[in-house]
Design an enzyme around this catalytic site. Structure first.
Site, PDB file in Angstrom:
ATOM      1  N   HIS A   1      -8.647  -7.033 -34.348  1.00 36.83           N
ATOM      2  CA  HIS A   1      -8.704  -6.944 -32.883  1.00 36.83           C
ATOM      3  C   HIS A   1     -10.104  -7.353 -32.453  1.00 36.83           C
ATOM      4  O   HIS A   1     -11.087  -6.945 -33.075  1.00 36.83           O
ATOM      5  CB  HIS A   1      -8.407  -5.496 -32.453  1.00 36.83           C
ATOM      6  CG  HIS A   1      -8.121  -5.348 -30.999  1.00 36.83           C
ATOM      7  ND1 HIS A   1      -9.084  -5.517 -30.037  1.00 36.83           N
ATOM      8  CD2 HIS A   1      -6.976  -5.044 -30.345  1.00 36.83           C
ATOM      9  CE1 HIS A   1      -8.537  -5.319 -28.843  1.00 36.83           C
ATOM     10  NE2 HIS A   1      -7.260  -5.029 -29.002  1.00 36.83           N
TER      11      HIS A   1
ATOM     12  N   ARG B   1      -9.896  -6.264 -20.598  1.00 40.37           N
ATOM     13  CA  ARG B   1      -9.881  -7.682 -20.207  1.00 40.37           C
ATOM     14  C   ARG B   1      -8.710  -7.981 -19.276  1.00 40.37           C
ATOM     15  O   ARG B   1      -8.849  -8.718 -18.314  1.00 40.37           O
ATOM     16  CB  ARG B   1      -9.833  -8.563 -21.460  1.00 40.37           C
ATOM     17  CG  ARG B   1     -11.182  -8.657 -22.167  1.00 40.37           C
ATOM     18  CD  ARG B   1     -11.090  -9.334 -23.515  1.00 40.37           C
ATOM     19  NE  ARG B   1     -10.481  -8.462 -24.513  1.00 40.37           N
ATOM     20  CZ  ARG B   1      -9.577  -8.830 -25.402  1.00 40.37           C
ATOM     21  NH1 ARG B   1      -9.165 -10.076 -25.440  1.00 40.37           N
ATOM     22  NH2 ARG B   1      -9.090  -7.960 -26.262  1.00 40.37           N
TER      23      ARG B   1
END
Ligand code: FAD
Length: 625
Positions: free
Chosen positions: A247, A267
């Site tokens: 990740h 995000r």
């Protein structure tokens, strides 16, 4: 020979995360007598950590969304290595599974007009993740537990025996296969160290992933690859182990919490990545296959949050493998932060009220662990081992493995996500294939003859599990650290042949150390003993990963080879299948199931040409429109 507890059921579910609990509910609804066993406490499985949400094309926030778009995104994310049938079933059935969860009592966040809200995530064309703030996994498990308790109460009210039983803090050490089919399993209760055997004609493996084989990981303590190893030892095939998802955004500081996840929702909700020079660097890392779908300027990327129909997505929302590699490069080239990460900034882009409402856990996590206020300062982030795409090879429709009576769902199964999973596609995977595995395991058990684990198999399993008490080697914590060093240094985010050769050799050398891990004390609550058994499983999974990574000479999704950059259409047709024999792990090439023409037509020929050979996509222009 041994004084142990003997239990019986129709369907044994190993694991009480999202997949296991959904399987248990379904098997019970189809009339099976179900036993759930779980290493963790009931309600504390890894799934509770899931933050961002569950992906399902409900079209609540953008009505253009449907299963076909979700299918396309999933296949693109997996770089077309996915088992197409699993991706198809997943995209079609996920909305129903989410709505159903609401009928079980889940309380999702709402849109202004009262529908289940959906948020943006990397690689998903439309806002698609049903969520509960950034605590979605917790709500999923809470709901499923509530459903199980309701079913137990229903049994009680009708005066019948309980048909779902749960044994938590209980580890399965061996599956038993006799006469060519599953007959049950053997394990021990962690609190007392007492052994048990379960007679069961059908077993659902739902044990999650392998992340604890890496030091920097977002995964919980349970992620020691038990299910992968149990399946291999039972004779089942395990595919795609070279694909491990790093990740892009784990915490990098303080050192004690390095690896803990920073959800992609940061995000999705407007956060951007910057290097130490203040540059929003992701614009430089959009690969050719995604060029048409991602913005080329900051202005366009920022407009997308308000007007997604007329602007392209910000490159911060590329699939995870792309973002992780980009961060890795920035740090390597000297544009990282002092602690070896990059900056993730939402403070300068969203109001304090917005951040606290949408990302309460992230706010709390950074304040408590790093004394950083994410409403005022940027976070420091870097890649962390997060998810294994590889897992037990199963039939897409039934979730059954090559061993009759052995089923697998959730992170322990393989194929659904191809070479790279999209965020949010795991929680939906658990629900879709958890249900399918429970349903088919119950049907299998209903037609199976009576199962009974033989005394010989029990003795074998118990003796094997007790070996660490008589061993004289290293303690298991040191052994795990050695294993993590090999994986982190040689089988990490960027790989190369010489290092993989070294990794396989070092793992081979570690075999005896792993087998000879020694512990003291008694059997009651002995974490050293638990780890001595876990580390055998981690070793087996690590070997499968290193060997497969060495064999696949291309870069795709969660497998990047420095010495073989770029995707090779010939390798796209190949799954590497691991099995366990006398000489340990061996690998075989097997064709990836061919995508039928009606599903291929969902993509432009131009796009298919980026992944496939002309013969495959029908390069004559007739198909792939
Ligand atoms: P788990 O939930 O891990 O359950 C495994 C179960 O098996 C546990 O009960 C464990 O105790 C048990 N078990 C293991 N070994 C044994 C054994 N030998 N004997 C008995 N029991 C055993 N995915 C998304 O889709 N959306 C997200 O927002 C998201 N956020 C995430 C955030 C974090 C921090 C992390 C780490 C992952 C996230 N993921 C997310 C991924 C997702 O959470 C996991 O892939 C998923 O929860 C796996 O579920 P599972 O049911 O397969 O296994």
């Amino acid at each position: 020979k041994y004084d142990i507890d003997r239990l019986h059921c129709d369907v044994l579910v190993i694991g009480a995360g999202g997949a296991g609990l959904r399987a248990a509910v379904e098997a019970r609804l189809r009339g099976a007598d179900v036993l759930v066993v779980s290493k963790s406490l009931f309600g504390k499985a890894h799934t509770v950590m899931a933050e961002g949400g569950a992906a399902a094309a409900m079209g609540n926030v953008n009505s253009n969304d449907d299963w076909k778009v979700h299918f396309r995104d999933t296949m693109r994310g997996g770089k077309f290595l996915n088992n197409y049938r699993m991706a198809e079933l997943h995209a079609k059935e996920a909305p129903e599974r989410i709505w159903e969860l609401e009928t079980y009592g889940a309380l999702f966040d709402r849109t202004p007009d009262g529908r289940i809200s959906q948020r943006n995530f990397g690689g998903h064309e439309y806002p698609r993740l049903a969520h509960v703030g950034d605590r979605t996994g917790l709500e999923l498990i809470r709901t499923m537990q509530q459903k199980i308790v309701a079913l137990q109460q229903d049994d009680e009210r009708r005066g019948s025996e309980q048909t779902i039983r749960v044994l938590d803090e209980t580890t399965v050490t061996d599956l038993v296969v006799e006469g060519g089919a599953i007959s049950g399993a053997v394990g021990y209760r962690r609190a007392s160290g007492r052994f048990f055997a379960v007679d069961a004609p059908a077993v659902v493996l739902a044990t999650g992933g392998i992340g604890r084989s890496y030091k920097v990981t977002s995964n919980s303590w349970e992620y020691t690859g038990d299910g992968h190893a149990l399946a291999l030892r039972a004779g089942a095939d395990v595919i795609n182990m070279e694909f491990i998802q790093f990740h892009p955004t784990g915490m990098v500081w303080p050192a004690s919490v390095r690896g803990i996840l920073v959800t992609e929702s940061v995000r999705g909700d407007g956060g951007v990545l910057k290097n130490s020079e203040g540059e929003r660097f992701m614009f430089r890392y959009v690969p050719d296959v995604f060029k048409e779908q991602y913005a080329t300027t900051e202005e366009e990327a920022d407009r997308w949050y308000e007007d997604p129909d007329h602007n392209r997505r910000p490159p911060e929302l590329l699939p995870r493998d792309e973002v992780a590699r980009a961060i890795n490069s920035e740090v390597k080239e000297g544009r990282g932060t002092a602690n070896g990460g990059v900056y993730l900034d939402i403070a300068s882009r969203r109001s304090e009220e917005f951040i606290r409402r949408k990302l309460p856990s992230m706010h709390h996590q950074f304040k408590e662990l790093a004394d950083v206020d994410i409403t005022a300062e940027p976070m420091e982030v870097g890649p962390t081992c997060h998810y294994v795409m590889g897992g037990v090879e199963v039939d897409a429709d039934s979730a059954q493995s090559s061993v009759p009576g052995l089923f697998a769902s959730g992170e322990v199964s393989g194929g659904m996500h191809g070479s790279n999973r999209l965020g949010g596609n795991s929680l939906s995977d658990l629900l879709v294939f958890g249900k399918r595995s429970g349903e088919h395991a119950a049907d299998f058990a209903a037609n199976a003859s009576e199962a009974r684990v033989s005394d010989g198999k029990i003795a074998e399993a118990v003796e094997n599990a007790l070996r660490p008490f008589a061993n004289d080697g290293l303690n298991p914590y040191e052994v795990q650290a050695e294993l993590q060093k090999v994986n982190g240094r040689l089988v990490g985010i960027i790989r190369r042949e010489s290092e993989l050769v070294e990794a396989v050799k070092m793992l081979e050398d570690l075999r005896e150390t792993v087998e000879n891990a020694a512990i003291g004390g008694g059997r009651a609550y002995n974490p050293g003993w638990h780890l001595a058994l876990d580390v055998r499983n981690m070793w087996l999974c690590s070997m499968a990963t290193a060997k497969a990574a060495l064999m696949r000479k291309e870069s795709r999704g969660g497998h990047t080879r420095d010495d073989a950059p770029g995707m090779d259409p010939e390798w796209r047709k190949v799954n590497l299948v691991a099995s366990l024999g006398e000489d340990g792990i061996s690998l075989e090439r097997k064709p990836v199931p061919e995508i039928p023409a009606e599903l291929r037509r969902l993509f432009d020929e131009e796009e298919l040409a980026k992944y496939m050979t002309p013969e495959e996509y029908g390069g004559d222009g007739e198909e792939g429109q």
